[in-house]
Motif scaffolding. Structure first.
Motif, PDB file in Angstrom:
ATOM      1  N   ARG A   1      -5.110   2.356   8.105  1.00  0.00           N
ATOM      2  CA  ARG A   1      -4.459   1.482   7.072  1.00  0.00           C
ATOM      3  C   ARG A   1      -5.603   1.664   5.898  1.00  0.00           C
ATOM      4  O   ARG A   1      -5.383   1.868   4.512  1.00  0.00           O
ATOM      5  CB  ARG A   1      -4.418   0.054   7.092  1.00  0.00           C
TER       6      ARG A   1
ATOM      7  N   ASP B   1       0.683  -4.846   9.029  1.00  0.00           N
ATOM      8  CA  ASP B   1       0.086  -5.377  10.593  1.00  0.00           C
ATOM      9  C   ASP B   1       0.661  -4.393  11.646  1.00  0.00           C
ATOM     10  O   ASP B   1       0.180  -4.515  12.867  1.00  0.00           O
ATOM     11  CB  ASP B   1       0.958  -6.690  11.028  1.00  0.00           C
ATOM     12  N   LYS B   2       1.471  -3.458  11.380  1.00  0.00           N
ATOM     13  CA  LYS B   2       2.100  -2.506  12.328  1.00  0.00           C
ATOM     14  C   LYS B   2       1.017  -1.209  12.542  1.00  0.00           C
ATOM     15  O   LYS B   2       1.404  -0.267  13.038  1.00  0.00           O
ATOM     16  CB  LYS B   2       3.449  -1.904  12.115  1.00  0.00           C
TER      17      LYS B   2
ATOM     18  N   SER C   1       4.654   4.110   4.528  1.00  0.00           N
ATOM     19  CA  SER C   1       5.855   3.017   4.195  1.00  0.00           C
ATOM     20  C   SER C   1       5.533   1.778   4.933  1.00  0.00           C
ATOM     21  O   SER C   1       5.451   0.743   4.412  1.00  0.00           O
ATOM     22  CB  SER C   1       6.962   3.322   4.606  1.00  0.00           C
ATOM     23  N   ASN C   2       4.699   1.855   6.146  1.00  0.00           N
ATOM     24  CA  ASN C   2       4.326   0.770   7.055  1.00  0.00           C
ATOM     25  C   ASN C   2       3.184  -0.070   6.328  1.00  0.00           C
ATOM     26  O   ASN C   2       2.869  -1.082   6.381  1.00  0.00           O
ATOM     27  CB  ASN C   2       4.022   1.225   8.353  1.00  0.00           C
TER      28      ASN C   2
ATOM     29  N   ASN D   1       4.623  -1.724   3.455  1.00  0.00           N
ATOM     30  CA  ASN D   1       5.475  -2.920   3.848  1.00  0.00           C
ATOM     31  C   ASN D   1       5.321  -3.760   4.880  1.00  0.00           C
ATOM     32  O   ASN D   1       5.610  -5.089   4.970  1.00  0.00           O
ATOM     33  CB  ASN D   1       6.891  -2.385   3.733  1.00  0.00           C
ATOM     34  N   ARG D   2       4.708  -3.147   6.028  1.00  0.00           N
ATOM     35  CA  ARG D   2       4.356  -3.693   7.323  1.00  0.00           C
ATOM     36  C   ARG D   2       3.038  -3.345   7.828  1.00  0.00           C
ATOM     37  O   ARG D   2       2.759  -2.816   8.837  1.00  0.00           O
ATOM     38  CB  ARG D   2       5.320  -3.649   8.439  1.00  0.00           C
TER      39      ARG D   2
END
Length: 339
Positions: A36, A29-30, A22-23, A26-27
């Motif tokens: 990634r 950078d985290k 999910s990160n 949506n995010r």
């Protein structure tokens, strides 16, 4: 039927948690770059596509802006939509583009669809002159901005062009060229834009010391080339052919030009023609068309930016405003000074 790939499948194959996937979506950078890259590779391998409906239920907001215009066959509205889409894409949003075909009933159906889809907001050029459709839609609590239509700030935000000023520019140009009467080819009289351009034309006549009846009017059924050809044929049948014609938009003007050209009438030698919008085809016509330019892409971009302000993090501080852009006269070969 192929089984739908879910976020849990991606997590299992990538060896990470659902939260990490999910990160990444949506995010990013985290998430560490190595993780990634691995998750992205699995997403590509499985052909995973995230569910916008599920995301919307989770976070409570849509990433889709809806655009509802009067006529997608008109290059002016294509340019408006282009400007809005660019602004939306820069903000990471998508667009849903729809065409009311100037029908109040179709407009109501689309507005209902937008409400069902819970779009983030709507850019709309209203077809319903009574305002009932938009009043009904306002109850849905979905922000909207009027495009190419000035409204009271109490009714919401709006971006428009000063069409009265545009009509004045057009007819002032014809009067300066020595014409003492002008025929106005209007679109449907229920359209505020057509009425405003006529108001501006009358203002130019009064400014020049001429009576209102120096402006003759022919109403076209639609704002398209076919209606312009029909209007041109009607002009050709008049006992006294006009020397100057101002059309409510460029598509009408191109139709009038085509009718005159087909009948062997010299433009601008026998009749000067001026349009409105300055669409791309205006400069490319067999006789390049003088036109009143509307900043269509800027209008669309400005409207989208206003809508995103109203739906963004600072929405609670938003106040409705009306932006009125100014038109510009572009002189080409379809108009000339009378001998």
């Amino acid at each position: 039927m192929a089984q739908t790939v879910g976020i849990k499948d991606v997590a299992r194959l990538a060896g990470v948690s659902v939260g990490t996937v999910s990160n990444v979506l949506n995010r990013p950078d985290k998430v560490a770059e190595r993780t990634r890259v691995r998750v992205r590779a699995v997403i590509d391998e499985l052909g995973f596509v995230r569910s916008e409906t599920a995301r919307q239920l989770r976070v409570g907001t849509s990433r889709i802006l809806a655009i509802l215009v009067l006529d997608m066959a008109n290059p002016f509205f294509v340019a408006v939509a282009k400007g809005a889409e660019r602004a939306a894409r820069e903000a990471g949003l998508g667009v849903m583009l729809c065409n009311s075909a100037s029908s109040s009933a179709e407009e109501a159906e689309y507005l209902s669809l937008f409400a069902e889809q819970r779009v983030r907001g709507v850019l709309v050029t209203p077809a319903d002159e009574t305002g009932r459709n938009m009043r009904d839609f306002a109850r849905r609590q979905i922000p909207y901005v009027h495009v190419d239509r000035a409204v009271s700030q109490a009714l919401g935000c709006s971006v428009s062009v000063d069409d009265v000023a545009g009509g004045t520019l057009a007819v002032r140009h014809l009067l300066a060229a020595g014409h003492r009467s002008v025929t106005y080819i209007s679109g449907p009289k229920q359209l505020a834009q057509c009425r405003d351009r006529r108001t501006g034309a009358l203002a130019a006549l009064r400014e020049g010391g001429l009576p209102d009846d120096a402006l003759r009017q022919v109403e076209a059924a639609r704002l398209d080339v076919a209606s312009g050809i029909d209007a041109g044929a009607r002009l050709l049948g008049l006992p006294e052919r006009p020397t100057a014609v101002f059309c409510a938009n460029d598509l009408l003007a191109l139709g009038v030009l085509q009718a005159m050209y087909g009948a062997g009438v010299d433009v601008p030698g026998d009749v000067s023609i001026i349009g409105y919008d300055d669409i791309e085809f205006a400069a490319a016509a067999v006789v390049p068309l003088t036109s009143v330019r509307q900043p269509a892409e800027r209008m669309g971009r400005t409207a989208a930016e206003m809508l995103m302000e109203e739906t963004g993090l600072e929405a609670e501080h938003h106040s409705h405003r009306a932006v009125v852009l100014q038109p510009e006269l572009v002189v080409r070969s379809s108009t000339r000074r009378l001998d």
